[in-house]
Every structure is written in structure tokens, then in C-alpha cells.
Design an enzyme around this catalytic site. Sequence first.
Site, PDB file in Angstrom:
ATOM      1  N   TYR A  94       0.835  -1.201   0.000  1.00 55.80           N
ATOM      2  CA  TYR A  94       0.000   0.000   0.000  1.00 55.80           C
ATOM      3  C   TYR A  94       0.872   1.253   0.000  1.00 55.80           C
ATOM      4  O   TYR A  94       0.574   2.232  -0.689  1.00 55.80           O
ATOM      5  CB  TYR A  94      -0.936  -0.013   1.216  1.00 55.80           C
ATOM      6  CG  TYR A  94      -1.970  -1.106   1.124  1.00 55.80           C
ATOM      7  CD1 TYR A  94      -3.104  -0.966   0.339  1.00 55.80           C
ATOM      8  CD2 TYR A  94      -1.802  -2.296   1.825  1.00 55.80           C
ATOM      9  CE1 TYR A  94      -4.044  -1.973   0.245  1.00 55.80           C
ATOM     10  CE2 TYR A  94      -2.747  -3.319   1.744  1.00 55.80           C
ATOM     11  CZ  TYR A  94      -3.857  -3.151   0.943  1.00 55.80           C
ATOM     12  OH  TYR A  94      -4.786  -4.154   0.851  1.00 55.80           O
ATOM     13  N   ASN A 117     -12.889  -0.199  -4.355  1.00 55.94           N
ATOM     14  CA  ASN A 117     -12.741  -0.526  -5.775  1.00 55.94           C
ATOM     15  C   ASN A 117     -14.041  -1.078  -6.350  1.00 55.94           C
ATOM     16  O   ASN A 117     -14.580  -2.059  -5.863  1.00 55.94           O
ATOM     17  CB  ASN A 117     -11.617  -1.547  -5.958  1.00 55.94           C
ATOM     18  CG  ASN A 117     -11.371  -1.896  -7.410  1.00 55.94           C
ATOM     19  OD1 ASN A 117     -11.847  -1.235  -8.325  1.00 55.94           O
ATOM     20  ND2 ASN A 117     -10.615  -2.951  -7.620  1.00 55.94           N
ATOM     21  N   CYS A 125      -6.749  -4.724  -7.479  1.00 58.44           N
ATOM     22  CA  CYS A 125      -6.399  -4.548  -6.061  1.00 58.44           C
ATOM     23  C   CYS A 125      -5.824  -5.803  -5.432  1.00 58.44           C
ATOM     24  O   CYS A 125      -5.175  -5.716  -4.382  1.00 58.44           O
ATOM     25  CB  CYS A 125      -7.617  -4.070  -5.279  1.00 58.44           C
ATOM     26  SG  CYS A 125      -8.008  -2.348  -5.646  1.00 58.44           S
ATOM     27  N   HIS A 126      -6.036  -6.948  -6.063  1.00 64.06           N
ATOM     28  CA  HIS A 126      -5.428  -8.164  -5.514  1.00 64.06           C
ATOM     29  C   HIS A 126      -3.903  -8.096  -5.579  1.00 64.06           C
ATOM     30  O   HIS A 126      -3.221  -8.835  -4.891  1.00 64.06           O
ATOM     31  CB  HIS A 126      -5.950  -9.414  -6.238  1.00 64.06           C
ATOM     32  CG  HIS A 126      -5.608  -9.482  -7.681  1.00 64.06           C
ATOM     33  ND1 HIS A 126      -6.316  -8.789  -8.657  1.00 64.06           N
ATOM     34  CD2 HIS A 126      -4.636 -10.148  -8.331  1.00 64.06           C
ATOM     35  CE1 HIS A 126      -5.773  -9.049  -9.835  1.00 64.06           C
ATOM     36  NE2 HIS A 126      -4.749  -9.870  -9.667  1.00 64.06           N
ATOM     37  N   GLU A 152      -1.402 -15.544 -11.471  1.00 58.91           N
ATOM     38  CA  GLU A 152      -0.376 -14.692 -12.074  1.00 58.91           C
ATOM     39  C   GLU A 152       1.038 -15.138 -11.687  1.00 58.91           C
ATOM     40  O   GLU A 152       2.008 -14.458 -11.984  1.00 58.91           O
ATOM     41  CB  GLU A 152      -0.604 -13.237 -11.643  1.00 58.91           C
ATOM     42  CG  GLU A 152      -1.962 -12.711 -12.070  1.00 58.91           C
ATOM     43  CD  GLU A 152      -2.191 -11.257 -11.696  1.00 58.91           C
ATOM     44  OE1 GLU A 152      -1.271 -10.613 -11.161  1.00 58.91           O
ATOM     45  OE2 GLU A 152      -3.300 -10.766 -11.947  1.00 58.91           O
TER      46      GLU A 152
END
Length: 156
Positions: A94, A117, A125-126, A152
Site C-alpha cells: 500500500y 474498488n 487490487c489483488h 499470475e
Amino acid sequence: MAIVETRYAVPGWGLGVLWRRDGVLLAHDFTFGRVSDTVSDTGSHRLIPRFRAFLRGEDVSFSDVAIDLDWTTPFQRALVDALRAVPRGEVVSYGELAALAGRPGAPRAAGAVCAANRFAFVVPCHRVVAAHGIGSYGAAGVEVKRRLLALEGVVL
């Protein structure tokens, strides 16, 4: 022009809803959980196959998707833009996201933008984690965040 709502299902993941007007995505919500085989889509949109591909683990970019950011302050917009630029397979804290948006001392503001979001997957945001761990992922929970990151190639 009227707001168009489209619902879709992704077996093994959950249910999504798109709201759009004049080619701009107003919101995209995704509820993680079991999907019944009887659930069907309420329409089609060019983004739905891309969301499904993303949830299969394919390298899909949403950087070209126009989203409604009229509700944001200039700093919130900078946070959204910075987050959309975080590449697939990478994470930022963050604090790092706040620094990328021009305010290194504002990690809580970055967290607030992620918590609010309204563009699931489009504003990823993940990919934002706590300084000392994975952090939260709202009502979906940490395990969903881990699962999305694993798509990912990120293991936390």
C-alpha cells in the site's frame, strides 16, 4: 444513453455483473463463490470472455478498458492509474502504491481506494499487499486473493 447491466457466470469462480454506459465501464462487481449449473448469462459484452480468460490464468490486460473515474479526487485517480500500471505477476505494498501515485506517506489512502474498488480485475487490487504479509481482500477473503495472485504466478 441508459445504463446497461450484464450478468455472467464463471464456473469455479463466481458471478460477475457489469454496468456500463456509452462504452464506459461504470462498475464491475464479482461475487466469489459456487455457481449453479443453471445460472446463465443475461447478455454479452466483449469484456466477459476476457474476464473468463483472466480467471483461467491467461495473460489478459484490461488497460484499454475505459472506466468511470468522475467520482475520484485527483489523488484517488492517481492511485487507480498507478495500480492499473502494476504488471501481471507483480505486487506492491500500500505504501509503494501511494508513492507511485505521488504521496509516499499515504498508504491508508491507497488502502481506502482498494477497499472501495468498483472495478474488479480491471483495477487489480489483488496485487496490493500489506508491508508485512498478504493483507486483506474485503469480503472475498485472503484465500481468494491468494488464488488470484497464484493465477499470475505470485505465491505469498
